[in-house]
Design an enzyme around this catalytic site. Structure first.
Site, mmCIF file in Angstrom:
data_model
loop_
_atom_site.group_PDB
_atom_site.id
_atom_site.type_symbol
_atom_site.label_atom_id
_atom_site.label_comp_id
_atom_site.label_asym_id
_atom_site.label_seq_id
_atom_site.Cartn_x
_atom_site.Cartn_y
_atom_site.Cartn_z
ATOM 1 N N ARG A 191 46.382 34.987 91.378
ATOM 2 C CA ARG A 191 47.311 33.701 90.482
ATOM 3 C C ARG A 191 46.163 34.333 89.060
ATOM 4 O O ARG A 191 47.227 33.714 87.850
ATOM 5 C CB ARG A 191 46.833 32.110 90.578
ATOM 6 C CG ARG A 191 47.684 32.478 92.405
ATOM 7 C CD ARG A 191 47.014 31.513 93.067
ATOM 8 N NE ARG A 191 47.801 31.062 94.323
ATOM 9 C CZ ARG A 191 47.341 30.835 95.649
ATOM 10 N NH1 ARG A 191 46.148 30.137 95.887
ATOM 11 N NH2 ARG A 191 48.097 30.409 97.274
ATOM 12 N N ARG A 198 46.663 44.389 90.191
ATOM 13 C CA ARG A 198 47.664 42.753 91.046
ATOM 14 C C ARG A 198 48.662 43.059 91.576
ATOM 15 O O ARG A 198 48.530 42.491 93.031
ATOM 16 C CB ARG A 198 48.206 41.853 89.954
ATOM 17 C CG ARG A 198 48.631 41.084 90.374
ATOM 18 C CD ARG A 198 49.376 39.902 88.977
ATOM 19 N NE ARG A 198 49.650 38.304 89.663
ATOM 20 C CZ ARG A 198 50.782 38.363 89.668
ATOM 21 N NH1 ARG A 198 52.439 38.808 89.283
ATOM 22 N NH2 ARG A 198 51.352 36.978 90.225
ATOM 23 N N SER A 247 29.922 25.514 61.481
ATOM 24 C CA SER A 247 28.456 25.466 61.657
ATOM 25 C C SER A 247 27.714 24.433 61.519
ATOM 26 O O SER A 247 27.705 22.970 61.059
ATOM 27 C CB SER A 247 27.798 26.338 60.999
ATOM 28 O OG SER A 247 25.981 26.475 60.468
ATOM 29 N N LYS A 264 30.809 27.355 55.950
ATOM 30 C CA LYS A 264 30.598 28.958 56.888
ATOM 31 C C LYS A 264 31.634 28.532 57.518
ATOM 32 O O LYS A 264 31.603 26.950 58.308
ATOM 33 C CB LYS A 264 29.867 29.255 57.522
ATOM 34 C CG LYS A 264 28.211 29.735 56.987
ATOM 35 C CD LYS A 264 27.236 29.979 58.235
ATOM 36 C CE LYS A 264 27.616 30.783 59.009
ATOM 37 N NZ LYS A 264 26.801 31.028 59.992
ATOM 38 N N ASN A 307 33.122 30.519 61.000
ATOM 39 C CA ASN A 307 32.517 31.114 61.735
ATOM 40 C C ASN A 307 33.706 32.406 62.758
ATOM 41 O O ASN A 307 34.313 31.355 62.799
ATOM 42 C CB ASN A 307 31.375 30.720 62.435
ATOM 43 C CG ASN A 307 30.443 30.921 62.008
ATOM 44 O OD1 ASN A 307 28.991 31.644 61.252
ATOM 45 N ND2 ASN A 307 29.583 29.956 63.152
ATOM 46 N N ARG A 358 31.162 44.816 109.834
ATOM 47 C CA ARG A 358 31.364 43.861 108.788
ATOM 48 C C ARG A 358 29.690 43.537 107.458
ATOM 49 O O ARG A 358 28.879 44.058 108.510
ATOM 50 C CB ARG A 358 31.518 41.918 108.753
ATOM 51 C CG ARG A 358 33.179 42.464 109.506
ATOM 52 C CD ARG A 358 33.697 41.060 109.851
ATOM 53 N NE ARG A 358 33.054 40.306 109.214
ATOM 54 C CZ ARG A 358 32.987 38.674 109.458
ATOM 55 N NH1 ARG A 358 33.080 38.190 110.772
ATOM 56 N NH2 ARG A 358 32.498 37.670 109.258
#
Length: 467
Positions: free
Chosen positions: A120, A184, A298, A304, A306, A337
């Protein structure tokens, strides 16, 4: 006071589709889905009444169970399935209770749930990768011939194009997509019982003669007083109910599915990290060749913006290999196991799914909002005063004066250009007067970095042909 993990220290996955598909409630629902599918599969194979399968399915809703209570009770048995089976059994009608978890072991349910959660989550990751690949393809096509400095070991090397760089990003994204798609499709259900023999499924008495009794044993007595049940058909039915692959063997200690998933996820994080690393470099103030459309604020510096998406992707790429290493380490699982090896997988696998899910989501946003600055790219091509085309000059000169002499001449010219802070072409005009064999060369053309991008354009075109 208990507080759920809201992702306060995990901005990369906070709010991403992967966060919803990997949360505690999502895992709980996956375990319930596995339990319900098991009862339905036994119903389909004549090992349980049809109504039992319907009753367990109706009850298998995560909202009906206390996930925190299950987590606390899991400490006593080492996994959450034991307590969940108790609660699920109590919640279904009395006549369906004997068929809850019948024949299975905890690892069957938790491994299967992990595969459901992975499947999923990968669906959302693949969607984001497709979007990222499409946006990067747009940049590659738009900037097929946008020249920029190619850099090796952090220094200017030879000219390249931004189109080719973006085409490389897209190639890695598509490589990741292909690997995740293959993984998948191969994610298997888990069903083996206590030690991987499926014995308990035939030990229980079925409500009626099983329609999947083997023909060659019909009328013979099995250990349940009925014909021998084809338990492999039960495994197939179980996988079909879940939409997962049918396993060849129970894989309680054969952890190929986990290792393959870990490898594909770690590769994806690294592939996306390559794009992020380039964006982080190219968006530096002193380079300024690209920038994120919506840079982050920032707390201290109001000027800034970023490159937050690239930063979060880069963080995920750095964490992913360590998580994958833990999952690879669990391949050495003892017996039928294991104690500890299986348990060590749960959190790293979820973290890896979350990291890659967040990184893929950020990559789509990064690619969609990336601003390319061709003017700055062209300006930066000239930062080394023509030295960026030294390779081309060396090849042309070598044809006339030999490789060794060409290298000597260009090294001296480069030193002079650097010390006098002048353009290499100006120095080479003097050199041509001193080297008669070099007379007649068009230095203006040879030292123009925009004329030395090789097959960058055709390579970009070829890369964009891939679908």
């Amino acid at each position: 006071m208990y507080e759920s993990d809201a992702g306060l220290l995990a901005p990369g996955r906070a709010g991403s589709p992967a966060e919803a598909t990997t949360g505690d409630s999502a895992f709980l629902q996956a375990m319930l889905d596995a339990e319900a599918a098991l009862t339905r599969a036994q119903s389909a194979c004549g090992l349980a009444p049809a109504e039992a399968g319907r009753a367990v399915t109706r009850t298998a809703d995560a909202g009906r169970f206390d996930v925190r209570d299950l987590a606390l009770r899991a400490r006593s048995g080492g996994n959450p399935v034991i307590s969940l089976v108790v609660d699920l059994t109590a919640a279904v009608p009395e006549d369906a209770r004997p068929y809850v978890h019948r024949g299975a072991t905890s690892q069957d349910i938790l491994d299967t749930a992990a595969m459901l959660v992975a499947s999923r989550t990968l669906a959302t990751v693949l969607d984001d990768l497709e979007r990222a690949a499409g946006e990067v393809a747009r940049h590659a096509a738009t900037h097929r011939d946008t020249q920029m400095a190619g850099r090796t070991l952090t220094q200017h090397a030879v000219p390249t194009t931004f189109g080719l760089k973006a085409a490389g990003w897209r190639a890695l994204i598509l490589d990741a997509r292909d690997r995740l798609s293959a993984v998948r499709a191969s994610l298997p259900a888990q069903l083996g019982g206590a030690a991987g023999t499926l014995a308990a499924f035939s030990a229980f008495s079925a409500p009626a003669a099983s329609p999947i009794a083997r023909e060659d044993t019909a009328g013979q007595e099995g250990n349940d007083g009925q014909g021998e049940v084809d338990l492999l058909a039960l495994v197939a039915a179980y996988a079909h109910e879940l939409g997962l692959a049918e396993p060849v063997l129970p894989w309680h200690t054969l952890r190929t599915p986990i290792a393959d998933l870990a490898g594909a996820l770690a590769f994806t994080a690294g592939a996306l990290g390559k794009m992020a690393a380039d964006v982080l470099t190219l968006s530096r103030t002193e380079i300024g060749e690209v920038e994120e459309e919506e840079g982050g604020d920032s707390s201290a510096l109001p000027h800034k913006a970023n490159p937050v998406h690239a930063t979060l992707i880069a963080a995920a790429a750095r964490r992913a290999p360590g998580l994958a290493a833990t999952l690879y380490g669990s391949l050495t699982a003892e017996d039928e196991r294991p104690a500890g090896a299986w348990h060590a997988e749960w959190e790293p696998l979820r973290d890896l799914l979350r990291l890659v899910g967040g990184a893929a989501h950020d990559s789509a946003a990064l690619a969609a909002g990336l601003r390319v600055v061709p003017y700055t790219m062209r300006e930066n091509l000239h930062l080394t005063d023509g030295l960026i085309v030294a390779e081309r000059l060396a090849a042309v000169f070598a044809d006339r004066i030999g490789r060794a002499r060409a290298r000597e001449v260009l090294a001296a010219a480069a030193d002079r250009a650097h010390s006098e802070t002048t353009d290499l072409a100006d120095v080479l005009f003097d050199v041509l007067r001193e080297e008669p064999e070099l007379a007649g060369l068009d230095l203006a053309e040879l030292t123009d970095p925009t004329r030395y991008t090789g097959c960058a354009g055709p390579l970009t075109d070829r890369a964009l042909e891939r679908r």
